[in-house]
Design a protein around this motif. Structure first.
Motif, PDB file in Angstrom:
ATOM      1  N   VAL A 274       0.845  -1.201   0.000  1.00 30.78           N
ATOM      2  CA  VAL A 274       0.000   0.000   0.000  1.00 30.78           C
ATOM      3  C   VAL A 274       0.877   1.247   0.000  1.00 30.78           C
ATOM      4  O   VAL A 274       0.620   2.210  -0.738  1.00 30.78           O
ATOM      5  N   GLN A 277       2.058   2.398  -3.311  1.00 30.14           N
ATOM      6  CA  GLN A 277       1.068   2.782  -4.318  1.00 30.14           C
ATOM      7  C   GLN A 277       0.242   4.017  -3.968  1.00 30.14           C
ATOM      8  O   GLN A 277      -0.551   4.480  -4.792  1.00 30.14           O
ATOM      9  N   VAL A 329      -5.380  -5.157  -0.441  1.00 26.22           N
ATOM     10  CA  VAL A 329      -4.434  -4.122  -0.867  1.00 26.22           C
ATOM     11  C   VAL A 329      -5.095  -3.185  -1.882  1.00 26.22           C
ATOM     12  O   VAL A 329      -5.011  -1.953  -1.776  1.00 26.22           O
ATOM     13  N   LEU A 332      -7.585  -0.796  -0.217  1.00 25.90           N
ATOM     14  CA  LEU A 332      -6.944   0.298   0.517  1.00 25.90           C
ATOM     15  C   LEU A 332      -6.355   1.328  -0.441  1.00 25.90           C
ATOM     16  O   LEU A 332      -6.505   2.540  -0.239  1.00 25.90           O
ATOM     17  N   VAL A 333      -5.700   0.854  -1.492  1.00 22.57           N
ATOM     18  CA  VAL A 333      -5.104   1.787  -2.464  1.00 22.57           C
ATOM     19  C   VAL A 333      -6.196   2.629  -3.117  1.00 22.57           C
ATOM     20  O   VAL A 333      -6.057   3.848  -3.276  1.00 22.57           O
ATOM     21  N   LYS A 337      -5.898   6.777  -2.184  1.00 21.35           N
ATOM     22  CA  LYS A 337      -4.972   7.381  -3.147  1.00 21.35           C
ATOM     23  C   LYS A 337      -5.181   8.879  -3.330  1.00 21.35           C
ATOM     24  O   LYS A 337      -4.349   9.536  -3.964  1.00 21.35           O
TER      25      LYS A 337
END
Length: 383
Positions: A274, A277, A329, A332-333, A337
């Motif tokens: 994470v 990214q 993952v 969350l990204v 972001k």
């Protein structure tokens, strides 16, 4: 005598494929019944949508890029739209019917000619709700477009089955569910990681049932098994159904979650992926708050550590720890972001990864009060 319309042979072919798909699915001795169901439902949907386009005068043939006046051909025949193209033309992107069909398009590419019959049985158990939705959506589209005379209801019967109605049957279903190949578990998790909760919970995407014995006096006009839509219930009936669901009194789908550690990520791996990214500082404290917020897994002192959200996490009984999926993952990204997404998720200001400075909203005079996540990246608490 009026000439029969061109699309009716396509409807008949679609009905034949749909009927065959269900017969295969319900055949207890067919070794690759679920794979056969997926393949033939794929064809049933394809022929149905081609029939609709034909009826409506829509050209669904591919044309040459360099000369759109000429058709693309395969073995001399015009190349027609595949199912994915037809579905994209028929429904908007986030329609649950489209998402359900696209799920099976991707699944077909994964399972066709690849797995043994025991994996086929595991698939049938794990994905029965998706399969039921695929069939019911097909029936509703068929009847909605071409009338009740086209319905499959008169051809198909509710199968006799044991399933989870007996203790032995429930044990067997749990065992089969756990035997689902890791690659297919990953496919399901990653596909659904990009979908909204409203879509995932829509009956047209996955059809789920809770079953009870009918205690009312026998009605001579009633069928042995009848389905009542939630939307058609009274408010009192809805309240009763919701209470049954909360208490888990009549659950058919097993509640014990699978145990798996193949292709899963350790907490530190999730943090690292994470952090790479997103443009903000992301550390173990954020990871802990994230799984708590999303209720991905129980707390460390839970009596039922296996009760995880299988899209994002599995409990490893052997090592007594948790593994996290690639879908976690991605989730969350996707949520973290942007500055707005970060603030919405953590209710806190993000810290720029490059400069190390906090990105503070102008109206926030007391940003430190919002920083509820520990800023020490070496935190090693309940991971």
């Amino acid at each position: 005598m009026a000439r029969r319309q061109r699309h009716w042979p396509m409807i008949a072919a679609s009905q034949a494929e749909g009927s065959l798909a269900v017969r295969l699915y319900n055949d207890p001795v067919e070794g690759r019944s679920f794979e056969g169901f997926v393949v033939h439902m794929h064809l049933a949907w394809l022929y149905l949508l081609h029939a609709e386009f034909t009826r409506d005068g829509k050209d669904y043939r591919y044309r040459q890029r360099n000369n759109p006046r000429l058709l693309e051909r395969v073995d001399g025949e015009p190349k027609r739209w595949e199912l994915a193209k037809c579905v994209a033309e028929r429904w908007p992107t986030d329609d649950p019917i489209r998402r359900n069909i696209e799920f099976f398009i991707g699944l077909r590419n994964k399972i066709e000619h690849r797995y043994a019959s025991n994996a086929d049985l595991s698939l049938a158990v794990a994905l029965s709700g998706y399969a039921q939705a695929l069939l019911l959506n097909y029936e509703e589209e068929l009847v909605g477009q071409f009338g009740e005379a086209a319905s499959l209801a008169g051809l198909l019967r509710f199968p006799l089955f044991v399933g989870s109605f007996t203790d032995a049957g429930e044990t067997t279903l749990r065992r089969l569910r756990k035997a689902l190949p890791a690659a297919l578990r990953t496919f399901v998790s990653e596909y659904e990681s990009g979908l909204s909760n409203d879509l995932i919970n829509d009956r047209r995407y996955e059809f789920r049932l809770r079953v009870t014995n009918e205690l009312a006096p026998k009605d001579s006009e009633a069928l042995a098994i009848q389905y009542t839509r939630y939307d058609d219930m009274t408010e009192e009936q809805k309240a009763i159904v919701e209470e049954l669901g909360r208490k888990g009194l009549v659950v058919v789908r097993e509640q014990k979650r699978g145990v798996l550690n193949h292709e899963l990520l350790k907490p530190r791996q999730v943090v690292d992926q994470v952090a790479q990214q997103v443009p903000f500082v992301f550390h173990m404290g954020h990871f802990i708050k994230a799984w708590q917020k999303l209720m991905v897994r129980p707390s460390g002192d839970s009596d039922h550590p296996e009760r995880t959200d299988e899209k994002y996490c599995y409990y490893d009984e052997l090592h007594r720890d948790y593994g996290y999926t690639g879908a976690f993952v991605k989730k969350l990204v996707r949520d973290l972001k942007t500055v707005e997404g970060w603030r919405s998720f953590f209710e806190d200001d993000p810290q720029d990864k490059e400069s190390g400075e906090w990105i503070i909203e102008p109206e926030q005079n007391l940003p430190q009060q919002r920083r509820s996540v520990e800023t020490d990246p070496s935190r090693t608490g309940d991971e």
